[in-house]
Design an enzyme around this catalytic site. Structure first.
Site, PDB file in Angstrom:
ATOM      1  N   LYS A 196      41.240  51.861  22.416  1.00  0.00           N
ATOM      2  CA  LYS A 196      41.593  53.200  22.894  1.00  0.00           C
ATOM      3  C   LYS A 196      42.724  53.686  21.984  1.00  0.00           C
ATOM      4  O   LYS A 196      43.825  54.014  22.433  1.00  0.00           O
ATOM      5  CB  LYS A 196      42.012  53.120  24.373  1.00  0.00           C
ATOM      6  CG  LYS A 196      42.246  54.463  25.055  1.00  0.00           C
ATOM      7  CD  LYS A 196      40.978  55.257  25.300  1.00  0.00           C
ATOM      8  CE  LYS A 196      41.320  56.636  25.859  1.00  0.00           C
ATOM      9  NZ  LYS A 196      40.144  57.516  25.969  1.00  0.00           N
ATOM     10  N   ASP A 252      36.496  42.614  30.185  1.00  0.00           N
ATOM     11  CA  ASP A 252      36.224  42.302  31.588  1.00  0.00           C
ATOM     12  C   ASP A 252      35.288  43.369  32.166  1.00  0.00           C
ATOM     13  O   ASP A 252      34.266  43.072  32.791  1.00  0.00           O
ATOM     14  CB  ASP A 252      37.555  42.263  32.367  1.00  0.00           C
ATOM     15  CG  ASP A 252      37.384  41.751  33.784  1.00  0.00           C
ATOM     16  OD1 ASP A 252      36.352  41.136  34.086  1.00  0.00           O
ATOM     17  OD2 ASP A 252      38.310  41.981  34.595  1.00  0.00           O
TER      18      ASP A 252
HETATM   19  C1  IPM Z   1      36.027  37.376  34.971  1.00  0.00           C
HETATM   20  C2  IPM Z   1      36.729  37.579  36.273  1.00  0.00           C
HETATM   21  C3  IPM Z   1      38.184  37.193  36.089  1.00  0.00           C
HETATM   22  C4  IPM Z   1      38.760  38.079  35.005  1.00  0.00           C
HETATM   23  C5  IPM Z   1      39.051  37.238  37.331  1.00  0.00           C
HETATM   24  C6  IPM Z   1      38.416  36.518  38.487  1.00  0.00           C
HETATM   25  C7  IPM Z   1      40.428  36.709  37.047  1.00  0.00           C
HETATM   26  O1  IPM Z   1      36.601  38.889  36.702  1.00  0.00           O
HETATM   27  O2  IPM Z   1      35.952  36.229  34.507  1.00  0.00           O
HETATM   28  O3  IPM Z   1      35.543  38.351  34.396  1.00  0.00           O
HETATM   29  O4  IPM Z   1      39.148  39.200  35.295  1.00  0.00           O
HETATM   30  O5  IPM Z   1      38.815  37.652  33.874  1.00  0.00           O
HETATM   31 MN    MN Z   2      35.310  40.099  35.454  1.00  0.00          MN
END
Ligand code: IPM
Ligand code: MN
Length: 362
Positions: A196, A252
């Site tokens: 971004k 994520d």
């Molecule tokens: C993932 C999960 C994790 C993250 C969480 C549970 C900490 O969402 O592995 O994508 O955000 O990395």
């Molecule tokens: Mn995740």
């Protein structure tokens, strides 16, 4: 290769929800690989997440960390569930994942989002968009950025506030960029880096470092995409992506989106890698507490995560191929788990899926 070289210590974290069921199915397949190919996998079960909280009061007991550190690789099924949702942020089961990633130095998260040809019609996207399939590799930075930056609360003129800092060093960007380019070499030779940089200083550094790393990879084309546009392009024209390189938070979010457009999140594995060969392997799906204990969860993501472990950490590519072939044969024969089934298919549960796939290992 001597016998000695084919012995491996694997730390196993079944975790919560459907975790233990899919792990059992996966270990069934791993045992079969051991028999067929003459290797020995010594598995050591350890606690993390909600199961560890219930048993020891801590989401990531020291013993678990010690066993993981002295193993060749870690298998993790899933952690978390509503039972532990009211705990404070740093005591929740999910903290165990963040802790393991940081302590074990697992900075490179590989999340393949592919459509199995047998399941092409399970994608929520129209067939003209999905075309003949989809094969995206999300390479997500996993131990930096806003998930690990300075955080806190403070008073502001608008009242109480909280903050989390997005920060990246050049070194952190450089090493994940190299992972992405190295993987692109073995694929379709394209990297799209997400940032971004029209707004964020950390993204401007990200883009500059990725550009300079790309100079070492003349055979790979590099494009940049703002994260909002990337989210849109993933549903508009997902086939333009080969390797998608992202920061921790962007990866994520985008890896969940990419997995959803494949239509079969229960099929998708992941790898989290450190420098060298060490890695932790886990399904992309979560602990799915609503279907836990019913023998209906799809263990294929876990089984394919084991294949990734054989390939990336243990260097056993024939063994990995044989698992992937067995999964394809399972689908070709018309077997389906409840999440992907339909008329005319043979619907099988978690255990039975593990048993059939193990039997199909050649
Ligand atoms: C993932 C999960 C994790 C993250 C969480 C549970 C900490 O969402 O592995 O994508 O955000 O990395
Ligand atoms: Mn995740």
């Amino acid at each position: 290769m001597t016998d000695n070289e084919k012995k491996y210590n694997i730390a196993v974290i079944p975790g919560d929800g459907i975790g233990p069921e899919v792990m059992d199915a996966g270990l069934n397949v791993l045992a079969r690989i051991g028999d067929k190919f003459g290797c020995e996998f010594k598995t050591i079960k350890v606690l993390a997440g909600g199961a560890a909280i219930d048993e020891t009061g801590k989401c990531l007991p020291q013993e678990t960390v010690d066993v993981c550190k002295t193993s060749d690789a870690v298998l993790l099924a899933a952690v978390g569930g509503p039972k532990w949702n009211s705990l404070p942020g740093d005591e929740r089961p999910e903290r165990a994942l963040l802790g393991l990633r940081k302590i074990l130095g697992l900075y490179a998260n590989l999340r393949p989002a592919m459509v199995f040809s047998q399941l092409a019609d399970t994608s929520p996207l129209k067939s003209e968009i999905i075309g003949g399939g989809l094969d995206i590799l999300v390479v997500r930075e996993l131990t930096g950025g806003i998930y690990f930056g300075e955080k806190g609360t403070k008073e502001t003129e608008l009242g109480p506030a909280a903050y989390d800092v997005e920060q990246y060093s050049e070194l952190e960007v450089e090493r994940i960029a190299r992972t992405a380019f190295n993987l692109a070499e073995k694929r379709n030779k394209n990297v799209i880096s997400v940032d971004k940089s029209n707004v964020l200083e950390s993204s401007r550094l990200w883009r500059r470092v990725v550009e300079s790393v790309s100079a070492d990879y003349p055979g790979i084309t590099l494009d940049h995409m703002y994260v909002d546009n990337a989210a849109m392009q993933l549903v508009r024209n997902p086939r333009q992506f080969d390797v998608l390189l992202t920061s921790n938070i962007f990866g994520d979010i985008l890896s969940d989106e990419a997995s959803q457009i494949t239509g079969s999140i229960g099929m998708l594995p992941s790898a989290s890698l450190a420098d060298g060969n060490f890695g932790m392997y886990e399904p992309v799906h979560g602990s799915a507490p609503d279907i836990a204990g019913k023998d209906i969860a799809n263990p294929i993501a876990m089984i394919l995560s084991i294949a990734m472990m054989l390939r990336y950490t243990l260097g056993l590519s024939c063994e990995a191929d044989s698992i992937e072939n067995a999964v394809n044969e399972f689908l070709d024969k018309g077997y389906r788990t409840p999440d992907i089934t339909g008329e005319g298919y043979k619907t099988v549960g978690t255990k039975e899926t593990g048993r059939i796939i193990a039997e199909l290992i050649k």
